[in-house]
Design an enzyme around this catalytic site. Structure first.
Site, PDB file in Angstrom:
ATOM      1  N   GLY A 147      35.219  60.285  59.860  1.00 52.96           N
ATOM      2  CA  GLY A 147      36.220  60.665  58.877  1.00 52.96           C
ATOM      3  C   GLY A 147      37.289  59.593  58.741  1.00 52.96           C
ATOM      4  O   GLY A 147      37.415  58.691  59.569  1.00 52.96           O
ATOM      5  N   CYS A 148      38.089  59.721  57.680  1.00 53.45           N
ATOM      6  CA  CYS A 148      39.115  58.704  57.421  1.00 53.45           C
ATOM      7  C   CYS A 148      40.227  58.736  58.467  1.00 53.45           C
ATOM      8  O   CYS A 148      40.564  57.695  59.056  1.00 53.45           O
ATOM      9  CB  CYS A 148      39.681  58.877  56.015  1.00 53.45           C
ATOM     10  N   TYR A 149      40.787  59.901  58.737  1.00 58.02           N
ATOM     11  CA  TYR A 149      41.819  59.994  59.772  1.00 58.02           C
ATOM     12  C   TYR A 149      41.294  59.575  61.150  1.00 58.02           C
ATOM     13  O   TYR A 149      41.956  58.825  61.872  1.00 58.02           O
ATOM     14  CB  TYR A 149      42.370  61.419  59.845  1.00 58.02           C
ATOM     15  N   THR A 151      38.947  57.479  61.863  1.00 55.47           N
ATOM     16  CA  THR A 151      38.735  56.030  61.908  1.00 55.47           C
ATOM     17  C   THR A 151      40.032  55.305  62.228  1.00 55.47           C
ATOM     18  O   THR A 151      40.090  54.463  63.148  1.00 55.47           O
ATOM     19  CB  THR A 151      38.158  55.525  60.578  1.00 55.47           C
ATOM     20  N   ALA A 152      41.091  55.611  61.489  1.00 55.96           N
ATOM     21  CA  ALA A 152      42.383  54.965  61.747  1.00 55.96           C
ATOM     22  C   ALA A 152      42.883  55.283  63.146  1.00 55.96           C
ATOM     23  O   ALA A 152      43.372  54.406  63.873  1.00 55.96           O
ATOM     24  CB  ALA A 152      43.405  55.411  60.697  1.00 55.96           C
TER      25      ALA A 152
END
Length: 344
Positions: A147-149, A151-152
């Site tokens: 997911g995007c969150y 990954t960061a």
């Protein structure tokens, strides 16, 4: 290689077309929707005169016969069913949804509120955090794109977590995202009048990405306790900033932590670690597959602050998906992804 994309009418699917259109090895063979057939330009007029294929119904049997690789850019529930349909067929699958990420039985139902995918399929899926799971991805036929969150967050936490430098209790992640992370579906919450000049927290302590982050952290350090993770919408189109707070187990200078991160990521072209006193902003990675990280140790408290930024549609979705597909096929990781960020 012939590539199919299912779910090209969403923002993530649109970014896949943008990347794959210029990829030197992957060729877009077909694009598919789970809705009615229509020209892709009906959804994305900016592709007029550039890429004008027609969306067709997604038929896994036909796609598996004609294509070598398929990207699933469909929502949770839909992607899981498609992954099951492709399972065992001679085709590589990269799934951008959350349906294949959680390995522990019962967690998917708890956090996503859907019926889970067959456990045999989930066990086959490799978690595609490119910089940390590269060896597993190389041999995978099925990749669960992070997911995007997560990954960061995970790229920001990984070096200190994997080195056992983090006190197991009290990890706090304060994350913000542009509204494209909510997708193209119209809702009151992401309407212009609601978001413009506004800043809003949502899914307080119950975001579905919490168990995904926790799962990976515990692979690096099984002692790490449940995290505090909260998300906010900010009035920008794209970008994520995760500000992460961890207590260090021993006294370290900021310069020492930066050295650790630079050493860890020196062979990973998409992670850029800032020098001491420099911190990234989301605009500096816009339109690119980069994750930029800034670091600071507060000597008063012994607490490390990590600032990690990505473009949610690129490194947080389509960009990392193509990066994983490159790795799966023994290609240079940067192939088709070597974009300079859009600035300003």
């Amino acid at each position: 290689m012939k590539v199919a994309v299912i779910g090209t009418t969403g923002y993530g699917g649109g970014e896949l077309i943008r990347i794959l259109y210029n990829h030197p090895i992957f060729r877009i063979h077909s694009i598919h929707s789970t809705r009615d057939e229509e020209p892709i330009t009906a959804e994305f007029p900016h592709l007029t005169g550039v890429f004008e294929q027609t969306l067709t119904k997604a038929d896994p049997e036909v796609i598996a016969e004609e294509a070598d690789l398929v990207f699933l850019a469909t929502p949770s529930r839909v992607s899981g069913k498609l992954a099951e349909a492709f399972y065992g067929k001679d085709i590589q699958v990269v799934d951008l949804s959350g349906d294949l990420r959680l390995q522990k039985q019962g967690e998917y139902e708890q956090w996503y509120k859907h019926e889970p995918v067959n456990q045999e399929v989930i066990k086959e899926a490799v978690y595609g955090l490119s910089e940390w799971n590269k060896e597993q991805i190389k041999n995978a036929k099925l990749v669960a794109n992070p997911g995007c969150y997560p990954t960061a967050t995970l790229l920001g936490l990984a070096p200190v977590a994997a080195a056992g430098l983090v006190e197991p209790n009290g990890i706090i992640i304060d994350a913000k995202s542009g509204v494209s992370g909510a997708g193209k579906s119209l809702t009151k919450g992401n309407a212009f009048a609601e978001m413009n000049d506004n800043f809003r927290i949502y899914k307080v302590n119950e975001h579905q990405h919490i168990p995904e982050i926790q799962q990976q952290l515990n692979l690096w350090d099984e002692a790490i306790a449940p995290i505090t993770f909260n998300t906010h919408l900010i009035p920008i189109t794209r970008g994520i900033m995760a500000t992460i707070y961890v207590q260090l187990k021993k006294e370290l200078a900021t310069s020492e932590v930066i050295d650790l991160y630079k050493e860890q990521y020196h062979n990973h072209p998409f992670v850029r670690v800032r020098n001491e006193g420099q911190y990234p902003s989301v605009k500096e990675v816009c339109g690119s597959n980069y994750c930029d990280i800034g670091l600071n140790v507060d000597q008063r408290t012994g607490r490390l602050t990590i600032v990690s930024v990505i473009d949610n549609l690129m490194k947080g979705a389509a960009g990392q998906a193509v990066q994983n597909a490159n790795i799966m096929n023994g290609l240079e990781e940067k192939m088709g992804l070597d974009f300079v960020p859009i600035y300003p």
